[in-house]
Design a protein around this motif. Structure first.
Motif, short mmCIF file in Angstrom:
data_model
loop_
_atom_site.label_atom_id
_atom_site.label_comp_id
_atom_site.label_asym_id
_atom_site.label_seq_id
_atom_site.Cartn_x
_atom_site.Cartn_y
_atom_site.Cartn_z
N VAL A 54 -26.04 30.56 -12.77
CA VAL A 54 -27.37 31.15 -12.59
C VAL A 54 -27.50 32.28 -13.59
O VAL A 54 -26.61 33.11 -13.74
N GLY A 55 -28.63 32.30 -14.31
CA GLY A 55 -28.83 33.33 -15.33
C GLY A 55 -30.29 33.65 -15.54
O GLY A 55 -31.18 33.09 -14.89
N LEU A 56 -30.53 34.54 -16.50
CA LEU A 56 -31.86 35.04 -16.81
C LEU A 56 -32.28 34.54 -18.18
O LEU A 56 -31.51 34.64 -19.14
N VAL A 57 -33.50 34.01 -18.29
CA VAL A 57 -34.00 33.52 -19.57
C VAL A 57 -34.35 34.73 -20.45
O VAL A 57 -35.14 35.58 -20.05
N VAL A 58 -33.72 34.81 -21.62
CA VAL A 58 -33.97 35.93 -22.52
C VAL A 58 -34.81 35.51 -23.73
O VAL A 58 -35.35 36.37 -24.42
N SER A 59 -34.92 34.21 -24.01
CA SER A 59 -35.74 33.74 -25.12
C SER A 59 -36.22 32.33 -24.86
O SER A 59 -35.45 31.49 -24.38
N ASN A 60 -37.50 32.07 -25.16
CA ASN A 60 -38.04 30.71 -25.05
C ASN A 60 -38.83 30.35 -26.30
O ASN A 60 -39.77 29.58 -26.25
N THR A 64 -35.92 24.34 -25.80
CA THR A 64 -34.66 25.08 -25.66
C THR A 64 -34.96 26.51 -25.24
O THR A 64 -35.89 27.12 -25.73
N VAL A 65 -34.16 27.01 -24.30
CA VAL A 65 -34.23 28.42 -23.91
C VAL A 65 -32.84 29.02 -24.02
O VAL A 65 -31.83 28.30 -23.97
N VAL A 66 -32.78 30.34 -24.18
CA VAL A 66 -31.51 31.05 -24.19
C VAL A 66 -31.38 31.77 -22.86
O VAL A 66 -32.27 32.52 -22.46
N VAL A 67 -30.27 31.49 -22.16
CA VAL A 67 -30.05 32.04 -20.82
C VAL A 67 -28.83 32.96 -20.87
O VAL A 67 -27.77 32.56 -21.35
N ALA A 68 -28.99 34.20 -20.38
CA ALA A 68 -27.89 35.16 -20.30
C ALA A 68 -27.31 35.11 -18.90
O ALA A 68 -28.03 35.29 -17.91
N VAL A 69 -26.00 34.87 -18.81
CA VAL A 69 -25.31 34.80 -17.53
C VAL A 69 -24.36 35.99 -17.44
O VAL A 69 -23.53 36.20 -18.32
N GLU A 70 -24.51 36.78 -16.37
CA GLU A 70 -23.66 37.95 -16.16
C GLU A 70 -22.46 37.57 -15.31
O GLU A 70 -22.60 36.84 -14.33
N LYS A 74 -24.36 34.32 -23.50
CA LYS A 74 -25.63 33.62 -23.70
C LYS A 74 -25.37 32.13 -23.95
O LYS A 74 -24.46 31.78 -24.70
N TYR A 75 -26.17 31.30 -23.32
CA TYR A 75 -26.08 29.85 -23.48
C TYR A 75 -27.41 29.32 -23.97
O TYR A 75 -28.47 29.75 -23.51
N LYS A 76 -27.38 28.34 -24.89
CA LYS A 76 -28.59 27.62 -25.27
C LYS A 76 -28.72 26.46 -24.30
O LYS A 76 -27.78 25.69 -24.09
N VAL A 77 -29.90 26.36 -23.68
CA VAL A 77 -30.09 25.43 -22.56
C VAL A 77 -31.30 24.54 -22.85
O VAL A 77 -32.33 25.01 -23.32
N HIS A 78 -31.16 23.25 -22.53
CA HIS A 78 -32.23 22.27 -22.73
C HIS A 78 -33.27 22.41 -21.63
O HIS A 78 -32.94 22.42 -20.45
N ASP A 79 -34.54 22.55 -22.03
CA ASP A 79 -35.68 22.67 -21.10
C ASP A 79 -36.72 21.64 -21.53
O ASP A 79 -37.55 21.92 -22.39
N GLU A 138 -39.47 20.20 -20.33
CA GLU A 138 -40.92 20.39 -20.22
C GLU A 138 -41.41 21.75 -20.71
O GLU A 138 -42.58 22.08 -20.53
N ASN A 139 -40.53 22.56 -21.28
CA ASN A 139 -40.90 23.92 -21.73
C ASN A 139 -41.53 24.72 -20.60
O ASN A 139 -42.52 25.42 -20.79
N ARG A 140 -40.96 24.66 -19.38
CA ARG A 140 -41.52 25.36 -18.23
C ARG A 140 -41.03 26.80 -18.11
O ARG A 140 -41.69 27.62 -17.51
N CYS A 141 -39.86 27.09 -18.66
CA CYS A 141 -39.25 28.41 -18.47
C CYS A 141 -39.93 29.47 -19.34
O CYS A 141 -40.26 29.22 -20.49
N LEU A 142 -40.10 30.64 -18.76
CA LEU A 142 -40.64 31.79 -19.47
C LEU A 142 -39.58 32.88 -19.51
O LEU A 142 -38.65 32.88 -18.70
N GLU A 143 -39.73 33.83 -20.42
CA GLU A 143 -38.79 34.95 -20.48
C GLU A 143 -38.83 35.72 -19.18
O GLU A 143 -39.89 35.99 -18.63
#
Length: 85
Positions: free
Chosen positions: A7-13, A18-24, A41-46, A48-53
Protein backbone atom coordinates in the motif's frame (compact mmCIF):
# COMPACT_ATOMS: atom_id res chain seq x y z
CA UNK A 1 4.13 -18.64 -4.13
CA UNK A 2 2.08 -15.75 -2.76
CA UNK A 3 1.80 -12.55 -4.77
CA UNK A 4 3.27 -9.52 -3.00
CA UNK A 5 0.94 -6.62 -2.28
CA UNK A 6 1.86 -3.19 -0.90
CA UNK A 7 0.00 0.00 0.00
CA UNK A 8 1.44 3.37 -0.98
CA UNK A 9 0.82 6.95 -2.02
CA UNK A 10 0.76 8.12 -5.65
CA UNK A 11 3.43 10.80 -6.06
CA UNK A 12 3.32 11.21 -9.87
CA UNK A 13 0.83 10.44 -12.64
CA UNK A 14 2.46 12.33 -15.51
CA UNK A 15 3.18 9.21 -17.61
CA UNK A 16 0.72 7.40 -19.85
CA UNK A 17 -0.73 4.31 -18.08
CA UNK A 18 1.96 4.55 -15.38
CA UNK A 19 2.04 6.07 -11.91
CA UNK A 20 4.85 6.37 -9.37
CA UNK A 21 3.89 5.04 -5.93
CA UNK A 22 5.92 5.76 -2.77
CA UNK A 23 5.75 2.98 -0.17
CA UNK A 24 6.87 3.76 3.39
CA UNK A 25 8.50 1.04 5.48
CA UNK A 26 9.23 1.51 9.19
CA UNK A 27 12.29 -0.42 10.40
CA UNK A 28 14.41 -0.35 13.52
CA UNK A 29 17.96 0.97 13.08
CA UNK A 30 20.43 -1.91 13.30
CA UNK A 31 22.64 -0.38 15.99
CA UNK A 32 20.56 2.23 17.81
CA UNK A 33 17.09 0.69 17.65
CA UNK A 34 15.33 3.93 16.66
CA UNK A 35 12.44 3.48 14.25
CA UNK A 36 13.42 4.91 10.86
CA UNK A 37 11.05 5.52 7.93
CA UNK A 38 12.42 4.19 4.63
CA UNK A 39 10.64 5.19 1.43
CA UNK A 40 10.88 3.34 -1.87
CA UNK A 41 9.31 4.40 -5.16
CA UNK A 42 7.78 1.92 -7.60
CA UNK A 43 6.61 2.48 -11.18
CA UNK A 44 3.15 0.94 -11.35
CA UNK A 45 0.89 0.06 -14.30
CA UNK A 46 -2.46 1.93 -14.27
CA UNK A 47 -4.42 0.73 -17.30
CA UNK A 48 -7.31 3.25 -17.14
CA UNK A 49 -5.29 6.25 -15.87
CA UNK A 50 -7.64 6.49 -12.85
CA UNK A 51 -5.05 7.35 -10.19
CA UNK A 52 -4.38 10.95 -9.22
CA UNK A 53 -1.53 12.39 -7.16
CA UNK A 54 -2.21 11.94 -3.47
CA UNK A 55 -4.33 8.78 -3.84
CA UNK A 56 -3.61 5.83 -1.53
CA UNK A 57 -3.49 2.67 -3.65
CA UNK A 58 -2.90 -1.08 -3.25
CA UNK A 59 -0.37 -2.48 -5.74
CA UNK A 60 0.48 -6.05 -6.68
CA UNK A 61 3.63 -7.56 -8.14
CA UNK A 62 3.28 -8.86 -11.69
CA UNK A 63 5.39 -9.98 -14.65
CA UNK A 64 7.77 -7.37 -16.13
CA UNK A 65 5.72 -4.93 -18.20
CA UNK A 66 8.67 -2.72 -19.20
CA UNK A 67 12.27 -2.13 -18.15
CA UNK A 68 11.31 -0.65 -14.78
CA UNK A 69 7.63 -1.56 -14.36
CA UNK A 70 6.85 -4.74 -12.38
CA UNK A 71 3.75 -3.72 -10.37
CA UNK A 72 0.10 -2.98 -11.17
CA UNK A 73 -2.67 -1.09 -9.38
CA UNK A 74 -5.20 -3.41 -7.73
CA UNK A 75 -7.53 -0.80 -6.21
CA UNK A 76 -7.70 2.78 -5.02
CA UNK A 77 -8.13 2.78 -1.23
CA UNK A 78 -8.77 6.52 -0.83
CA UNK A 79 -8.65 9.56 -3.05
CA UNK A 80 -6.92 12.88 -2.49
CA UNK A 81 -10.25 14.45 -1.53
CA UNK A 82 -10.59 11.95 1.32
CA UNK A 83 -13.61 10.01 0.08
CA UNK A 84 -13.67 6.48 -1.26
CA UNK A 85 -13.77 6.16 -5.07
Amino acid sequence: MAVKQLVGLVVSNKMEKTVVVAVENRVAHARYGKIVVRTKKYKVHDEENRCLEGDRVRIEQTRPLSRTKRWQVIDIISTKAGGTP
